[in-house]
Scaffold this motif. Sequence first.
Motif, PDB file in Angstrom:
ATOM      1  N   ASN A 129     -69.211 -10.636  -7.320  1.00 17.10           N
ATOM      2  CA  ASN A 129     -67.939 -10.324  -6.668  1.00 17.10           C
ATOM      3  C   ASN A 129     -67.064 -11.564  -6.536  1.00 17.10           C
ATOM      4  OD1 ASN A 129     -68.886  -7.725  -6.445  1.00 17.10           O
ATOM      5  ND2 ASN A 129     -69.465  -7.928  -4.308  1.00 17.10           N
ATOM      6  N   GLY A 130     -67.670 -12.681  -6.196  1.00 16.25           N
ATOM      7  CA  GLY A 130     -66.913 -13.926  -6.081  1.00 16.25           C
ATOM      8  C   GLY A 130     -66.311 -14.367  -7.395  1.00 16.25           C
ATOM      9  N   ILE A 131     -67.082 -14.230  -8.476  1.00 15.66           N
ATOM     10  CA  ILE A 131     -66.575 -14.618  -9.795  1.00 15.66           C
ATOM     11  C   ILE A 131     -65.396 -13.738 -10.189  1.00 15.66           C
ATOM     12  CG2 ILE A 131     -67.122 -14.613 -12.263  1.00 15.66           C
ATOM     13  CD1 ILE A 131     -69.911 -15.620 -11.495  1.00 15.66           C
ATOM     14  N   ILE A 132     -65.514 -12.443  -9.930  1.00 11.58           N
ATOM     15  CA  ILE A 132     -64.422 -11.524 -10.273  1.00 11.58           C
ATOM     16  C   ILE A 132     -63.143 -11.924  -9.530  1.00 11.58           C
ATOM     17  CG2 ILE A 132     -63.598  -9.151 -10.000  1.00 11.58           C
ATOM     18  CD1 ILE A 132     -66.476  -8.231 -10.585  1.00 11.58           C
ATOM     19  N   LEU A 133     -63.259 -12.179  -8.228  1.00 12.87           N
ATOM     20  CA  LEU A 133     -62.077 -12.544  -7.438  1.00 12.87           C
ATOM     21  C   LEU A 133     -61.526 -13.916  -7.827  1.00 12.87           C
ATOM     22  CD1 LEU A 133     -63.080 -11.246  -3.892  1.00 12.87           C
ATOM     23  CD2 LEU A 133     -61.284 -10.359  -5.383  1.00 12.87           C
ATOM     24  N   LEU A 134     -62.390 -14.886  -7.986  1.00 11.26           N
ATOM     25  CA  LEU A 134     -61.922 -16.231  -8.338  1.00 11.26           C
ATOM     26  C   LEU A 134     -61.280 -16.279  -9.714  1.00 11.26           C
ATOM     27  CD1 LEU A 134     -64.665 -18.606  -6.951  1.00 11.26           C
ATOM     28  CD2 LEU A 134     -62.285 -18.497  -6.290  1.00 11.26           C
ATOM     29  N   ASP A 135     -61.882 -15.588 -10.665  1.00 11.40           N
ATOM     30  CA  ASP A 135     -61.334 -15.601 -12.019  1.00 11.40           C
ATOM     31  C   ASP A 135     -59.943 -14.968 -12.049  1.00 11.40           C
ATOM     32  OD1 ASP A 135     -61.611 -16.213 -14.809  1.00 11.40           O
ATOM     33  OD2 ASP A 135     -61.855 -14.057 -15.156  1.00 11.40           O
ATOM     34  N   PHE A 136     -59.793 -13.842 -11.365  1.00 11.58           N
ATOM     35  CA  PHE A 136     -58.494 -13.170 -11.319  1.00 11.58           C
ATOM     36  C   PHE A 136     -57.463 -14.044 -10.602  1.00 11.58           C
ATOM     37  CE2 PHE A 136     -55.324 -10.077 -10.034  1.00 11.58           C
ATOM     38  CZ  PHE A 136     -55.234  -9.259 -11.153  1.00 11.58           C
ATOM     39  N   THR A 137     -57.879 -14.691  -9.502  1.00 10.87           N
ATOM     40  CA  THR A 137     -56.969 -15.571  -8.765  1.00 10.87           C
ATOM     41  C   THR A 137     -56.514 -16.735  -9.633  1.00 10.87           C
ATOM     42  OG1 THR A 137     -58.065 -14.989  -6.692  1.00 10.87           O
ATOM     43  CG2 THR A 137     -56.751 -17.001  -6.686  1.00 10.87           C
ATOM     44  N   ARG A 138     -57.448 -17.371 -10.305  1.00  8.65           N
ATOM     45  CA  ARG A 138     -57.096 -18.501 -11.176  1.00  8.65           C
ATOM     46  C   ARG A 138     -56.189 -18.063 -12.320  1.00  8.65           C
ATOM     47  NH1 ARG A 138     -61.863 -22.184 -12.951  1.00  8.65           N
ATOM     48  NH2 ARG A 138     -60.115 -23.499 -13.500  1.00  8.65           N
ATOM     49  N   LEU A 139     -56.462 -16.887 -12.875  1.00 14.72           N
ATOM     50  CA  LEU A 139     -55.643 -16.379 -13.970  1.00 14.72           C
ATOM     51  C   LEU A 139     -54.200 -16.191 -13.520  1.00 14.72           C
ATOM     52  CD1 LEU A 139     -55.605 -15.217 -16.898  1.00 14.72           C
ATOM     53  CD2 LEU A 139     -55.946 -12.975 -15.833  1.00 14.72           C
ATOM     54  N   ARG A 140     -54.005 -15.587 -12.336  1.00 13.87           N
ATOM     55  CA  ARG A 140     -52.643 -15.379 -11.813  1.00 13.87           C
ATOM     56  C   ARG A 140     -51.951 -16.708 -11.526  1.00 13.87           C
ATOM     57  NH1 ARG A 140     -52.372 -11.004 -13.920  1.00 13.87           N
ATOM     58  NH2 ARG A 140     -52.456  -9.078 -12.764  1.00 13.87           N
ATOM     59  N   MET A 141     -52.694 -17.655 -11.004  1.00 13.53           N
ATOM     60  CA  MET A 141     -52.094 -18.956 -10.685  1.00 13.53           C
ATOM     61  C   MET A 141     -51.705 -19.719 -11.951  1.00 13.53           C
ATOM     62  SD  MET A 141     -54.464 -20.189  -7.489  1.00 13.53           S
ATOM     63  CE  MET A 141     -53.737 -21.819  -7.453  1.00 13.53           C
ATOM     64  N   GLN A 142     -52.505 -19.607 -13.018  1.00 14.70           N
ATOM     65  CA  GLN A 142     -52.241 -20.356 -14.235  1.00 14.70           C
ATOM     66  C   GLN A 142     -51.194 -19.686 -15.122  1.00 14.70           C
ATOM     67  OE1 GLN A 142     -56.159 -20.750 -15.881  1.00 14.70           O
ATOM     68  NE2 GLN A 142     -56.717 -22.453 -14.535  1.00 14.70           N
ATOM     69  N   THR A 143     -51.273 -18.372 -15.267  1.00 15.65           N
ATOM     70  CA  THR A 143     -50.357 -17.698 -16.193  1.00 15.65           C
ATOM     71  C   THR A 143     -49.008 -17.382 -15.565  1.00 15.65           C
ATOM     72  OG1 THR A 143     -51.269 -15.522 -15.642  1.00 15.65           O
ATOM     73  CG2 THR A 143     -52.218 -16.685 -17.547  1.00 15.65           C
ATOM     74  N   GLU A 144     -49.003 -16.987 -14.300  1.00 16.34           N
ATOM     75  CA  GLU A 144     -47.755 -16.574 -13.661  1.00 16.34           C
ATOM     76  C   GLU A 144     -47.257 -17.593 -12.642  1.00 16.34           C
ATOM     77  OE1 GLU A 144     -48.277 -12.602 -12.223  1.00 16.34           O
ATOM     78  OE2 GLU A 144     -49.075 -11.919 -14.140  1.00 16.34           O
ATOM     79  N   HIS A 145     -47.990 -18.685 -12.444  1.00 16.84           N
ATOM     80  CA  HIS A 145     -47.607 -19.770 -11.552  1.00 16.84           C
ATOM     81  C   HIS A 145     -47.264 -19.282 -10.144  1.00 16.84           C
ATOM     82  CE1 HIS A 145     -47.702 -22.267 -15.083  1.00 16.84           C
ATOM     83  NE2 HIS A 145     -46.858 -21.454 -15.684  1.00 16.84           N
ATOM     84  N   VAL A 146     -48.092 -18.386  -9.609  1.00 14.98           N
ATOM     85  CA  VAL A 146     -47.884 -17.905  -8.244  1.00 14.98           C
ATOM     86  C   VAL A 146     -48.666 -18.803  -7.280  1.00 14.98           C
ATOM     87  CG1 VAL A 146     -47.470 -15.511  -8.920  1.00 14.98           C
ATOM     88  CG2 VAL A 146     -49.784 -16.253  -8.373  1.00 14.98           C
ATOM     89  N   ALA A 147     -48.299 -18.759  -6.022  1.00 14.68           N
ATOM     90  CA  ALA A 147     -48.965 -19.556  -4.994  1.00 14.68           C
ATOM     91  C   ALA A 147     -50.387 -19.029  -4.754  1.00 14.68           C
ATOM     92  CB  ALA A 147     -48.168 -19.503  -3.697  1.00 14.68           C
TER      93      ALA A 147
END
Length: 184
Positions: free
Chosen positions: A119-137
């Motif tokens: 569960n942690g990997i799923i959440l962290l990976d998605f969070t990092r993806l949004r931060m890197q691709t869409e540059h969100v906070a």
Amino acid sequence: MITMTADVSGRSLGGVMADVQRVLAAHAAPAGVRLVLGGQYASQQEAFRALLLVLGLAVASVCAVMVVQFESFVEPLVVLLVAPVSFVGALGLLLVTGTPLNVASFMGLILLVGLIVKNGIILLDFTRLRMQTEHVALEVAIREAARVRLRPILMTTLCTLFGLLPLALGIGRGASCNDRSPSP
């Protein structure tokens, strides 16, 4: 050598051994006499030691895989810091339900680490993806990850839990290994 045996029918092995150890502590053995507790108790203690080693190896290998995957030590530590909290909850649930800590419940704790990490990997990976691709906070990315990934996390977790339900309830093959004898 004097061998003493007893039947633990109707009680858990841990409860009986606690009583035996309390009596032995109250009545010290004479000088030159050595007491050794063996049988199922010794086997259970050996199994617990082996499972503790497996738990440690599992945590270390999962941490190593996450360090390679995330290329950082911070994310794996964040995921693994949740494990002690979940252990407290799991042990509390064992206490509330009156289920003894046996080999089956200890294996459940090891499986719990796997669920937490997944569960942690799923959440962290998605969070990092949004931060890197869409540059969100970070805060926005975490909220979005929690909202979007909640359903897949619940689906996989519930499938795992329902798959393990027969083991937890002591139904089917190997049910006698659960140390869940009815009280007299």
